[in-house]
Every structure is written in C-alpha cells, then in structure tokens.
Design an enzyme around this catalytic site. Structure first.
Site, mmCIF file in Angstrom:
data_model
loop_
_atom_site.group_PDB
_atom_site.id
_atom_site.type_symbol
_atom_site.label_atom_id
_atom_site.label_comp_id
_atom_site.label_asym_id
_atom_site.label_seq_id
_atom_site.Cartn_x
_atom_site.Cartn_y
_atom_site.Cartn_z
ATOM 1 N N PRO A 75 0.787 -1.233 0.000
ATOM 2 C CA PRO A 75 0.000 0.000 0.000
ATOM 3 C C PRO A 75 0.822 1.288 0.000
ATOM 4 C CG PRO A 75 -0.994 -1.564 1.486
ATOM 5 C CD PRO A 75 0.276 -2.193 0.977
ATOM 6 N N ASN A 76 0.346 2.204 -0.817
ATOM 7 C CA ASN A 76 0.859 3.575 -0.914
ATOM 8 C C ASN A 76 2.210 3.703 -1.614
ATOM 9 O OD1 ASN A 76 -1.364 4.931 0.376
ATOM 10 N ND2 ASN A 76 -0.664 4.022 2.292
ATOM 11 N N ARG B 116 4.867 12.374 -2.943
ATOM 12 C CA ARG B 116 4.702 13.032 -1.637
ATOM 13 C C ARG B 116 5.835 12.604 -0.700
ATOM 14 N NH1 ARG B 116 -1.024 11.307 -1.552
ATOM 15 N NH2 ARG B 116 -1.716 11.946 -3.629
ATOM 16 N N TYR C 148 10.829 9.390 1.568
ATOM 17 C CA TYR C 148 10.871 8.308 0.573
ATOM 18 C C TYR C 148 11.613 8.680 -0.714
ATOM 19 C CZ TYR C 148 7.356 6.341 3.715
ATOM 20 O OH TYR C 148 6.696 5.863 4.819
ATOM 21 N N ASN D 148 8.086 -5.236 0.113
ATOM 22 C CA ASN D 148 7.879 -4.084 0.987
ATOM 23 C C ASN D 148 6.372 -4.002 1.208
ATOM 24 O OD1 ASN D 148 7.502 -1.657 2.257
ATOM 25 N ND2 ASN D 148 8.929 -0.514 0.942
ATOM 26 N N ALA E 196 2.498 -0.204 5.132
ATOM 27 C CA ALA E 196 2.037 -0.211 6.527
ATOM 28 C C ALA E 196 1.404 -1.539 6.931
ATOM 29 C CB ALA E 196 1.068 0.943 6.759
ATOM 30 N N GLU F 37 12.477 -8.797 3.304
ATOM 31 C CA GLU F 37 11.602 -7.663 3.599
ATOM 32 C C GLU F 37 12.428 -6.383 3.460
ATOM 33 O OE1 GLU F 37 10.500 -7.786 7.731
ATOM 34 O OE2 GLU F 37 9.285 -5.958 7.608
ATOM 35 N N HIS G 277 12.341 -2.052 3.666
ATOM 36 C CA HIS G 277 11.700 -0.760 3.953
ATOM 37 C C HIS G 277 12.648 0.345 3.548
ATOM 38 C CE1 HIS G 277 8.492 -2.797 5.952
ATOM 39 N NE2 HIS G 277 9.397 -3.523 6.568
ATOM 40 N N ARG H 106 11.276 5.862 13.661
ATOM 41 C CA ARG H 106 10.088 6.683 13.418
ATOM 42 C C ARG H 106 9.092 6.420 14.561
ATOM 43 N NH1 ARG H 106 8.345 5.812 7.318
ATOM 44 N NH2 ARG H 106 7.043 7.625 7.828
HETATM 45 O O1 CA2 Z 1 9.812 2.576 4.678
HETATM 46 C C1 CA2 Z 1 9.072 1.858 4.008
HETATM 47 O O2 CA2 Z 1 9.410 1.392 2.926
HETATM 48 C C2 CA2 Z 1 7.658 1.568 4.503
HETATM 49 O O3 CA2 Z 1 7.371 0.211 4.273
HETATM 50 C C3 CA2 Z 1 6.745 2.462 3.693
HETATM 51 C C4 CA2 Z 1 5.300 2.451 4.168
HETATM 52 C C5 CA2 Z 1 5.236 2.686 5.647
HETATM 53 O O4 CA2 Z 1 3.878 2.608 6.062
HETATM 54 C C6 CA2 Z 1 6.076 1.703 6.410
HETATM 55 O O5 CA2 Z 1 5.964 1.962 7.783
HETATM 56 C C7 CA2 Z 1 7.509 1.825 5.985
HETATM 57 C C8 CA2 Z 1 4.423 3.522 3.530
HETATM 58 C C9 CA2 Z 1 4.622 3.784 2.134
HETATM 59 C C10 CA2 Z 1 4.085 5.142 1.901
HETATM 60 O O6 CA2 Z 1 4.722 5.535 0.775
HETATM 61 C C11 CA2 Z 1 4.605 6.800 0.368
HETATM 62 C C12 CA2 Z 1 5.408 7.125 -0.664
HETATM 63 C C13 CA2 Z 1 5.399 8.386 -1.134
HETATM 64 C C14 CA2 Z 1 4.554 9.329 -0.591
HETATM 65 C C15 CA2 Z 1 3.740 8.988 0.472
HETATM 66 C C16 CA2 Z 1 3.773 7.717 0.954
#
Ligand code: CA2
Length: 375
Positions: A9-10, A17, A22, A72, A75, A96, A98, A105
C-alpha cells in the site's frame, strides 16, 4: 534466477509526496532501477504493487517459477498476519525491505509482523535496500551457509560458509556501516562467497550496532565472535577482512589477539576517529559518539601482518586513514576507486587481497606442526 518484487500500500505514491522520507523516485523509476540491478547480477525481476492486503497475499501464492521474493508490505508490515503466513506457506526465501528507517520513526513502525517469515529485513537504506536484497538472494543461492550464535544477543550471530574440499584457512569478515543499526552483514557476503569458492572457510559476523553497539558493544561482540570461531577451529590459519567501520573494529580486535591473527586486511578502514569526527561529513556524528563513549582515538596495525587497501577517491573514509599507517602496514592505494567497490570481488583490488590471504595462510600452515601444507 528469477525474483518477484512486491510493493504494498501507498508505494504507488513514491516520488509524489513526502520526498524527505521516501525520496523523489517514482514507483516506475524504482522498478527500472531494480531491473537494472538485477540484470547486472544475472537475475530476472518481476514486479507487482497493490494497495490491498488480499491482493498481496494472492500475489505471494501465485509466485510460480520464481526463486525468491522481495517484499515491501508498506504499513501492512505492522498489522498483517496473513502476509507473513502467505510467505511461510510458499517456502520461498523472502527479503523484507523498507525504504525508511522504521526503527527511528513512530514506535508502531518498529514492529514488523512479517519479519519472522523472511530471511532478512533491510530498512533505512533508501532505494538501495532493494539492490542489497537482490544481492542477498543471489548470494544465498550461490553458496549454502549456516547461521551460528556466538553469544546471547540476537545480533551475536555469524554465517559460516565451508569450501567443497579441505580448507586452506579461515577468514573472518567484519562489515561496516558506521556502527549503525541499518547496516548489516549482507554487505560483506559477496566477498565471503568469493573466498569460500577459493578454499577458505568464511565467518561473516554480525554484531550489536546502534544504541546497544558502538562502543564498547560492537567491539566486545567482534572479539567474542573471533574467540568463538578460533575455539571451534584450533590450528586453522586465521585472517580478518574488515570494511570501513568493520576495518576499525578488525584492527582493534586483531591487536588484542596478535598471536592468533595471521593477517589483518582493512578495506577502506576507519583508523582515526578524531579525524572522522572533525571532518563534518558522513560519519562525523557516529565517530564522535564512539569517542564520547571512550573508544580510543586511533587504531594501529599489527606490524608485518596488516594490509590496508583504500580507494584514492573514497568519498566516505578519506584515503589518509590508511596512508597514515604506512610504516606499520602494507598500504595499497587504488586509483579511481571509491568506498563501496571495495566490497566487489570483481574489482581490481581483490586479487591483491586474495594473494596476501593465501600467502599468510601458507606461511601459517608451514609453521604449525601436524598440519599438511599441500592442498
Ligand atoms: O519505509 C518503508 O518502505 C515503509 O514500508 C513504507 C510504508 C510505511 O507505512 C512503512 O511503515 C515503511 C508507507 C509507504 C508510503 O509511501 C509513500 C510514498 C510516497 C509518498 C507517500 C507515501
């Protein structure tokens, strides 16, 4: 070799963003990068991304004809039991990844419900984490290894790889990464695989890092890991190869065991914490933290048994960390080389290291009664 890369997700929002967390590379850009990294390793990569837990589970179930997974889960990492179960059910090695440092965090991000189903968890290395994951899968397919605990802490482990025939010696590898939590022993794995292929037993060690490590934790663990393996293999010629901060740890530990260590090789080693702390660059804060906790400002070579190899263009640890020790060590400055190519056994410095390791183990075997010198 084929590897399926699953982003949860995301992650389709990458590059749009929160670039401070990221980065500014898009999902498409990331997949193109991973594809290129795969090509240079001879690994074919396949990709999928979904914002839905069930679709991530389905993608894992449908991973037919692949040799490994990189996942990955976004969340869902912190909430999903079913993703971990799906990984366990297909029996494929999964790494895995991240992008961000989930340990630094919000506290809920530090908990991963999928980690126990994965062979490694890589975090906090930005997009490079995906490259490291590919390399790990590639290396684990190349040479089998066992992970052995040398002490009570979860980080008190090392991977042992044994050569096919009689071993000519033991090489202890100590990874670098500024004593930080996010850098682990996968960085020295390619060297371990190469040396095992050349007839050495390799002992690629993990050690406590971050808050529990640094000084004296990391250093104590390195000495424990060395003592453990030499007890297990009495009479075996022993060498250490340490990269960067692992070079610092190796030089310090070798000086504590001068009669058992036949050769200490520092690859781009940190040898002067005061210089590093004062440089105002990457690693300055890390070096200062060691000094604040009582680490010696400098480390010295064991005379006649130390080789330091350093890229002239090292962008992380200046070459002066090695050249300052040229009276007590063989120092090889490699033109046109930076910090990380030191970890690549295909690069031009590696034959020099291999030759030195071979010479020292041959000499050790001729000194030790009862060990045959012909291989
Ligand atoms: O650090 C990572 O790769 C995460 O897996 C990314 C997840 C986060 O919920 C994990 O705790 C850590 C979220 C991805 C959100 O990705 C975005 C990318 C660009 C803009 C906004 C969100």
């Amino acid at each position: 070799m084929r590897v399926l890369v699953i982003n949860g997700p995301n992650l389709n929002l990458l590059g749009t963003r929160e670039p401070e967390i990221y980065g500014d590379t898009t999902q498409e850009g990331l997949e193109a990068l991973i594809e290129g990294w795969g090509e240079s390793l001879g690994v074919e990569t396949l990709f999928t991304q979904s914002n839905h837990e069930g679709e991530v589970v389905d993608a894992i179930h449908q991973a037919d004809g692949v040799d490994g997974l990189i996942i990955n889960p976004g969340a869902l990492t912190h909430t999903s039991r079913s993703i971990g179960d799906a990984i366990s059910s297909v029996g494929l090695p999964a790494v895995e990844v991240h992008i961000s440092n989930i340990q630094q965090r919000e506290p809920w991000r530090a908990v991963s419900l999928v980690a126990s189903s994965c062979v490694r968890t890589i975090f906090g290395r930005g997009l490079d984490g995906y490259q490291d994951a590919l390399r790990h899968l590639h290396n684990r397919a190349a040479t089998p290894f066992d992970t052995v605990a040398y002490g009570p802490h979860p980080d008190n482990v090392a991977d042992i790889r044994r050569p096919a025939g009689e071993a000519s010696g033991l090489v202890i590898l100590i990874h670098g990464g500024l004593w930080r939590q996010e850098y682990e022993r996968d960085s020295t794995e390619t060297l371990a695989v190469d040396l095992t292929g050349r007839g050495f037993v390799t002992w690629n060690i993990e050690y406590r890092r971050g808050r529990e490590g640094r000084w004296p934790g990391s250093a104590q663990d390195v000495v424990s890991a060395i003592d453990f393996v030499i007890r297990e293999m009495p009479g075996m010629p022993v060498a250490i190869v340490g990269h960067s901060a692992g070079g610092h740890l190796g030089l310090w530990a070798a000086a504590r065991r001068p009669d058992v260590i036949g050769m200490m090789v520092g690859l781009a080693p940190i040898t002067d914490l005061t210089a590093m702390a004062g440089a105002g660059a990457v690693g300055s804060r890390d070096a200062q933290r060691l000094l604040d906790r009582g680490a010696p400002a400098t480390v010295d070579p064991i005379t006649g048994k130390t080789m330091l190899v350093h890229g002239k263009e090292d962008e992380i640890v200046p070459v002066s960390h090695s050249t300052r020790l040229s009276t007590g060590a063989r120092v090889e400055v490699v033109p046109g080389m930076g910090h990380f190519p030191m970890l690549d056994p295909k690069r031009e410095h590696w034959p020099l290291v291999v030759a030195e390791l071979g010479k020292s183990s041959d000499q050790r075997r001729s000194e030790l009664p009862g060990l045959s010198t012909d291989r």
